[in-house]
Write a protein that holds these residues in place. Structure first.
Motif, short mmCIF file in Angstrom:
data_model
loop_
_atom_site.label_atom_id
_atom_site.label_comp_id
_atom_site.label_asym_id
_atom_site.label_seq_id
_atom_site.Cartn_x
_atom_site.Cartn_y
_atom_site.Cartn_z
N MET A 1 0.83 -1.20 0.00
CA MET A 1 0.00 0.00 0.00
C MET A 1 0.87 1.26 0.00
O MET A 1 0.60 2.20 -0.73
CB MET A 1 -0.92 -0.04 1.23
CG MET A 1 -1.87 1.10 1.29
SD MET A 1 -3.11 0.92 0.03
CE MET A 1 -4.28 2.08 0.56
N GLN A 2 1.89 1.26 0.82
CA GLN A 2 2.78 2.41 0.91
C GLN A 2 3.43 2.70 -0.45
O GLN A 2 3.59 3.84 -0.85
CB GLN A 2 3.85 2.15 1.97
CG GLN A 2 4.73 3.32 2.26
CD GLN A 2 4.04 4.38 3.09
OE1 GLN A 2 2.87 4.28 3.43
NE2 GLN A 2 4.76 5.43 3.39
N ARG A 3 3.80 1.64 -1.16
CA ARG A 3 4.45 1.78 -2.46
C ARG A 3 3.49 2.42 -3.47
O ARG A 3 3.89 3.29 -4.25
CB ARG A 3 4.92 0.42 -2.92
CG ARG A 3 5.81 0.46 -4.11
CD ARG A 3 6.42 -0.89 -4.33
NE ARG A 3 6.91 -0.96 -5.69
CZ ARG A 3 7.07 -2.04 -6.37
NH1 ARG A 3 6.76 -3.21 -5.84
NH2 ARG A 3 7.52 -2.02 -7.59
N THR B 1 0.94 4.32 -2.79
CA THR B 1 0.70 5.70 -2.38
C THR B 1 1.85 6.60 -2.83
O THR B 1 1.62 7.70 -3.34
CB THR B 1 0.54 5.79 -0.85
OG1 THR B 1 -0.53 4.95 -0.45
CG2 THR B 1 0.25 7.20 -0.40
N LYS B 2 3.07 6.13 -2.65
CA LYS B 2 4.23 6.92 -3.09
C LYS B 2 4.22 7.10 -4.60
O LYS B 2 4.54 8.17 -5.11
CB LYS B 2 5.53 6.26 -2.64
CG LYS B 2 5.81 6.45 -1.18
CD LYS B 2 7.15 5.88 -0.80
CE LYS B 2 7.41 6.10 0.67
NZ LYS B 2 8.72 5.61 1.09
N ARG C 1 0.15 15.93 1.39
CA ARG C 1 0.87 14.66 1.54
C ARG C 1 2.36 14.86 1.78
O ARG C 1 3.02 14.03 2.38
CB ARG C 1 0.66 13.78 0.31
CG ARG C 1 -0.73 13.24 0.18
CD ARG C 1 -1.08 12.20 1.22
NE ARG C 1 -0.19 11.06 1.05
CZ ARG C 1 0.22 10.29 2.03
NH1 ARG C 1 -0.17 10.51 3.25
NH2 ARG C 1 1.02 9.27 1.81
N ARG D 1 -6.73 8.57 4.96
CA ARG D 1 -5.52 7.79 5.27
C ARG D 1 -4.89 8.30 6.56
O ARG D 1 -4.46 7.53 7.41
CB ARG D 1 -4.54 7.87 4.11
CG ARG D 1 -3.37 6.95 4.26
CD ARG D 1 -2.56 6.93 2.96
NE ARG D 1 -1.56 5.92 2.99
CZ ARG D 1 -0.34 6.09 3.50
NH1 ARG D 1 -0.01 7.24 4.03
NH2 ARG D 1 0.53 5.10 3.49
N THR E 1 -4.31 6.28 10.12
CA THR E 1 -3.00 6.23 10.76
C THR E 1 -3.06 6.79 12.17
O THR E 1 -2.50 6.20 13.11
CB THR E 1 -1.96 7.02 9.92
OG1 THR E 1 -1.91 6.46 8.61
CG2 THR E 1 -0.59 6.98 10.55
#
Length: 163
Positions: A1-3, A5-6, A65, A145, A149
Motif C-alpha cells: 500500500m505504501q508503495r 501511495t508513493k 501529503r 488515510r 494512521t
C-alpha cells in the motif's frame, strides 16, 4: 500500500510539474504571438486559466501529503504524544467532513456548469468546475488515510499504557 501511495503521489507531482510547464509554454506563446508577431491568439489565456485551476486543487493534495501546508503547532507541540495524536485525529476528521461537503457542492457546481460554455474555448464550464470535486476528493482520500494512521497510533499508544 505504501508503495502505491508513493507512486500515486509521484505521478501527481509530475502532473503538477507538467501543468506548470504547459502554463508557461502557453503564456509564452501568447506573449510571442501578441508582441512579436502582432497577431494575438484568443485561446492561450483561458487554457492557462483552466490548467491553473487544476494545478491549485491537485497541488493542494501534493502539499498536504508532503507536509507542506502551513500549520500552527505551538499548542499541540506542548501536549504529550498520545494527546497530540488524538488532536490530530480530531482535526483530520473535521477537515475530512469539510472536504466531503465541498466535494458534494463541487459535484453540483460541475453538473450546473454543463449548461454554460466558456466563450473562447466553446467548452462547458463543467470542465473547470470538475477540478473542485476531483482535487478535493483526492484530498479527502489523503485525510482518510491520515485518520486511519492517527487512529491506529492512538490505539497502540492506549493499549501500551503510554500517555
Amino acid at each position: 500500500m505504501q508503495r502505491r501511495t508513493k507512486r500515486a503521489l509521484f505521478m501527481l507531482e509530475m502532473a503538477c510539474g507538467g501543468a506548470v510547464l504547459v502554463i508557461t509554454a502557453v503564456i509564452l506563446l501568447q506573449v510571442v504571438s501578441r508582441y512579436v508577431l502582432e497577431y494575438p491568439l484568443a485561446w492561450p489565456e483561458p487554457v492557462a486559466g483552466v490548467i491553473f485551476v487544476y494545478l491549485i486543487f491537485l497541488g493542494a493534495v501534493v502539499a498536504y501529503r508532503s507536509d507542506g501546508l502551513v500549520r500552527l503547532t505551538f499548542l499541540t507541540d506542548a501536549l504529550p504524544p498520545v494527546w497530540r495524536t488524538a488532536v490530530a485525529l480530531v482535526i483530520n476528521a473535521i477537515a475530512l467532513a469539510v472536504v466531503v461537503v465541498l466535494v458534494i457542492e463541487g459535484i453540483e457546481a460541475t453538473r450546473l456548469g454543463m449548461r454554460r460554455t466558456m466563450p473562447v474555448l466553446d467548452l462547458p464550464w463543467s470542465y473547470v468546475y470538475a477540478a473542485f470535486p476531483i482535487g478535493l476528493g483526492l484530498l479527502g482520500l489523503a485525510y482518510s488515510r491520515a485518520i486511519l494512521t492517527n487512529a491506529r497510533d492512538l490505539l497502540i499508544a492506549l493499549r501500551s499504557g503510554r500517555q
